[in-house]
Design a protein around this motif. Sequence first.
Motif, PDB file in Angstrom:
ATOM      1  N   GLU A  70     -11.838   3.757   4.590  1.00  0.00           N
ATOM      2  CA  GLU A  70     -11.564   3.424   5.995  1.00  0.00           C
ATOM      3  C   GLU A  70     -10.254   2.654   6.147  1.00  0.00           C
ATOM      4  OE1 GLU A  70     -13.088   4.439   8.830  1.00  0.00           O
ATOM      5  OE2 GLU A  70     -14.154   5.726   7.406  1.00  0.00           O
ATOM      6  N   GLU A  71      -9.927   1.803   5.195  1.00  0.00           N
ATOM      7  CA  GLU A  71      -8.671   1.049   5.242  1.00  0.00           C
ATOM      8  C   GLU A  71      -7.464   1.980   5.239  1.00  0.00           C
ATOM      9  OE1 GLU A  71      -7.911  -2.540   2.841  1.00  0.00           O
ATOM     10  OE2 GLU A  71     -10.043  -2.425   2.304  1.00  0.00           O
ATOM     11  N   MET A  72      -7.586   3.106   4.581  1.00  0.00           N
ATOM     12  CA  MET A  72      -6.475   4.057   4.527  1.00  0.00           C
ATOM     13  C   MET A  72      -6.195   4.648   5.909  1.00  0.00           C
ATOM     14  SD  MET A  72      -5.277   3.953   1.527  1.00  0.00           S
ATOM     15  CE  MET A  72      -4.224   5.380   1.443  1.00  0.00           C
ATOM     16  N   TYR A  73      -7.233   4.891   6.673  1.00  0.00           N
ATOM     17  CA  TYR A  73      -7.033   5.414   8.033  1.00  0.00           C
ATOM     18  C   TYR A  73      -6.305   4.401   8.897  1.00  0.00           C
ATOM     19  CZ  TYR A  73      -9.991   9.379   6.907  1.00  0.00           C
ATOM     20  OH  TYR A  73     -10.494  10.522   6.339  1.00  0.00           O
TER      21      TYR A  73
ATOM     22  N   VAL B 166      -3.226   2.481  -4.088  1.00  0.00           N
ATOM     23  CA  VAL B 166      -4.451   2.099  -3.388  1.00  0.00           C
ATOM     24  C   VAL B 166      -5.379   1.237  -4.257  1.00  0.00           C
ATOM     25  CG1 VAL B 166      -4.309   4.050  -1.812  1.00  0.00           C
ATOM     26  CG2 VAL B 166      -5.625   4.292  -3.901  1.00  0.00           C
ATOM     27  N   TYR B 167      -4.809   0.639  -5.297  1.00  0.00           N
ATOM     28  CA  TYR B 167      -5.598  -0.186  -6.213  1.00  0.00           C
ATOM     29  C   TYR B 167      -6.341  -1.305  -5.487  1.00  0.00           C
ATOM     30  CZ  TYR B 167      -6.719  -2.910 -10.385  1.00  0.00           C
ATOM     31  OH  TYR B 167      -7.377  -3.586 -11.373  1.00  0.00           O
ATOM     32  N   ARG B 168      -5.727  -1.871  -4.463  1.00  0.00           N
ATOM     33  CA  ARG B 168      -6.332  -3.000  -3.746  1.00  0.00           C
ATOM     34  C   ARG B 168      -7.130  -2.586  -2.506  1.00  0.00           C
ATOM     35  NH1 ARG B 168      -4.693  -7.233  -6.347  1.00  0.00           N
ATOM     36  NH2 ARG B 168      -2.642  -7.415  -7.245  1.00  0.00           N
TER      37      ARG B 168
ATOM     38  N   ILE C 284       0.826  -1.205   0.000  1.00  0.00           N
ATOM     39  CA  ILE C 284       0.000   0.000   0.000  1.00  0.00           C
ATOM     40  C   ILE C 284       0.867   1.265   0.000  1.00  0.00           C
ATOM     41  CG2 ILE C 284      -1.922   1.285   1.037  1.00  0.00           C
ATOM     42  CD1 ILE C 284      -3.073  -1.402   0.760  1.00  0.00           C
ATOM     43  N   VAL C 285       1.915   1.321   0.839  1.00  0.00           N
ATOM     44  CA  VAL C 285       2.759   2.520   0.861  1.00  0.00           C
ATOM     45  C   VAL C 285       4.228   2.127   0.984  1.00  0.00           C
ATOM     46  CG1 VAL C 285       2.560   2.879   3.366  1.00  0.00           C
ATOM     47  CG2 VAL C 285       3.128   4.803   1.895  1.00  0.00           C
ATOM     48  N   ASN C 286       5.074   2.777   0.201  1.00  0.00           N
ATOM     49  CA  ASN C 286       6.527   2.671   0.328  1.00  0.00           C
ATOM     50  C   ASN C 286       7.044   4.031   0.786  1.00  0.00           C
ATOM     51  OD1 ASN C 286       6.609   0.025  -0.586  1.00  0.00           O
ATOM     52  ND2 ASN C 286       7.130   0.573  -2.680  1.00  0.00           N
ATOM     53  N   GLU C 287       7.988   4.014   1.697  1.00  0.00           N
ATOM     54  CA  GLU C 287       8.567   5.238   2.221  1.00  0.00           C
ATOM     55  C   GLU C 287      10.007   5.368   1.735  1.00  0.00           C
ATOM     56  OE1 GLU C 287       8.190   5.495   6.479  1.00  0.00           O
ATOM     57  OE2 GLU C 287       6.109   4.822   6.428  1.00  0.00           O
ATOM     58  N   TYR C 288      10.353   6.553   1.266  1.00  0.00           N
ATOM     59  CA  TYR C 288      11.708   6.845   0.813  1.00  0.00           C
ATOM     60  C   TYR C 288      12.195   8.062   1.598  1.00  0.00           C
ATOM     61  CZ  TYR C 288      10.139   3.781  -2.894  1.00  0.00           C
ATOM     62  OH  TYR C 288       9.629   2.714  -3.584  1.00  0.00           O
ATOM     63  N   THR C 289      13.306   7.897   2.298  1.00  0.00           N
ATOM     64  CA  THR C 289      13.753   8.928   3.243  1.00  0.00           C
ATOM     65  C   THR C 289      15.092   9.561   2.887  1.00  0.00           C
ATOM     66  OG1 THR C 289      14.778   7.231   4.630  1.00  0.00           O
ATOM     67  CG2 THR C 289      12.499   7.841   5.151  1.00  0.00           C
ATOM     68  N   ASP C 290      15.687   9.181   1.768  1.00  0.00           N
ATOM     69  CA  ASP C 290      17.047   9.628   1.460  1.00  0.00           C
ATOM     70  C   ASP C 290      17.143  10.821   0.518  1.00  0.00           C
ATOM     71  OD1 ASP C 290      17.987   7.617   3.066  1.00  0.00           O
ATOM     72  OD2 ASP C 290      18.320   6.213   1.428  1.00  0.00           O
ATOM     73  N   GLY C 291      16.058  11.440   0.142  1.00  0.00           N
ATOM     74  CA  GLY C 291      16.114  12.549  -0.806  1.00  0.00           C
ATOM     75  C   GLY C 291      16.028  13.908  -0.139  1.00  0.00           C
TER      76      GLY C 291
ATOM     77  N   ILE D  67     -10.078   6.727  -3.490  1.00  0.00           N
ATOM     78  CA  ILE D  67     -10.213   7.278  -2.130  1.00  0.00           C
ATOM     79  C   ILE D  67     -10.473   8.780  -2.189  1.00  0.00           C
ATOM     80  CG2 ILE D  67      -8.851   5.477  -1.000  1.00  0.00           C
ATOM     81  CD1 ILE D  67      -6.510   7.626  -0.966  1.00  0.00           C
ATOM     82  N   GLU D  68     -11.131   9.208  -3.237  1.00  0.00           N
ATOM     83  CA  GLU D  68     -11.334  10.640  -3.472  1.00  0.00           C
ATOM     84  C   GLU D  68     -12.014  11.341  -2.294  1.00  0.00           C
ATOM     85  OE1 GLU D  68     -12.476  13.469  -7.220  1.00  0.00           O
ATOM     86  OE2 GLU D  68     -13.107  11.376  -7.260  1.00  0.00           O
ATOM     87  N   ASP D  69     -12.840  10.628  -1.579  1.00  0.00           N
ATOM     88  CA  ASP D  69     -13.577  11.238  -0.470  1.00  0.00           C
ATOM     89  C   ASP D  69     -12.689  11.647   0.710  1.00  0.00           C
ATOM     90  OD1 ASP D  69     -13.301   8.373  -0.182  1.00  0.00           O
ATOM     91  OD2 ASP D  69     -14.688   8.446   1.507  1.00  0.00           O
ATOM     92  N   ILE D  70     -11.447  11.148   0.769  1.00  0.00           N
ATOM     93  CA  ILE D  70     -10.567  11.505   1.893  1.00  0.00           C
ATOM     94  C   ILE D  70      -9.304  12.246   1.447  1.00  0.00           C
ATOM     95  CG2 ILE D  70     -11.418   9.645   3.372  1.00  0.00           C
ATOM     96  CD1 ILE D  70      -8.761   8.136   2.727  1.00  0.00           C
ATOM     97  N   LEU D  71      -9.255  12.634   0.193  1.00  0.00           N
ATOM     98  CA  LEU D  71      -8.087  13.364  -0.305  1.00  0.00           C
ATOM     99  C   LEU D  71      -8.112  14.810   0.193  1.00  0.00           C
ATOM    100  CD1 LEU D  71      -7.961  12.144  -4.010  1.00  0.00           C
ATOM    101  CD2 LEU D  71      -6.445  11.479  -2.127  1.00  0.00           C
ATOM    102  N   PRO D  72      -6.935  15.392   0.398  1.00  0.00           N
ATOM    103  CA  PRO D  72      -6.885  16.806   0.779  1.00  0.00           C
ATOM    104  C   PRO D  72      -7.521  17.675  -0.301  1.00  0.00           C
ATOM    105  CG  PRO D  72      -4.735  15.789   1.019  1.00  0.00           C
ATOM    106  CD  PRO D  72      -5.600  14.801   0.315  1.00  0.00           C
ATOM    107  N   GLU D  73      -8.055  18.785   0.123  1.00  0.00           N
ATOM    108  CA  GLU D  73      -8.728  19.688  -0.806  1.00  0.00           C
ATOM    109  C   GLU D  73      -7.776  20.196  -1.887  1.00  0.00           C
ATOM    110  OE1 GLU D  73     -10.804  23.952  -0.355  1.00  0.00           O
ATOM    111  OE2 GLU D  73     -11.593  22.389   0.972  1.00  0.00           O
TER     112      GLU D  73
END
Length: 151
Positions: free
Chosen positions: A86-89, A79-81, A63-70, A111-117
């Motif tokens: 609610e799963e995103m929360y 979020v295809y799956r 679901i999410v990969n984090e990259y911290t070296d940049g 997940i358009e309903d929970i995206l930032p404005e």
Amino acid sequence: MKEFFLENEKFTEKIGQKIGKRLFPGAIICLNGDLGAGKTTITKSIAKAMEIDDDITSPTFNIVNEYTDGKLLLYHFDVYRISSSEEMYEIGFEEYINSDGVCIIEWSNLIEDILPEERLELLLTYEGEGRKISMNPIGDKYKKIVEEVTV
């Protein structure tokens, strides 16, 4: 809205790098479009422009990969799956999108309903022998990015 024809992967990478160089802490990029149209290629080139040297892969199962070296943190979502917003929360989505990291969300339309404005929406579709990217900025910071991106 601004659109470009991407005749090959090189053009896709060029646009991604131009976007990536203009991102700021807390930026939200929403990627949608046809399967195989270049969402991960755009993400890789954005990451490269952010000076991230890691191998960028689509986080379909994580679901999410984090990259911290940049220059900035990068949180890459697929979020295809996801079956519901609610799963995103449950994975801490709120903390990610309210952080100083850049969030790139593939299949954000699910997940358009929970995206930032405010966000930058990128739509990649097939067009003839190539692809088309449509950039829809929502918010002044994103309008500035889109205005500055040229081929």
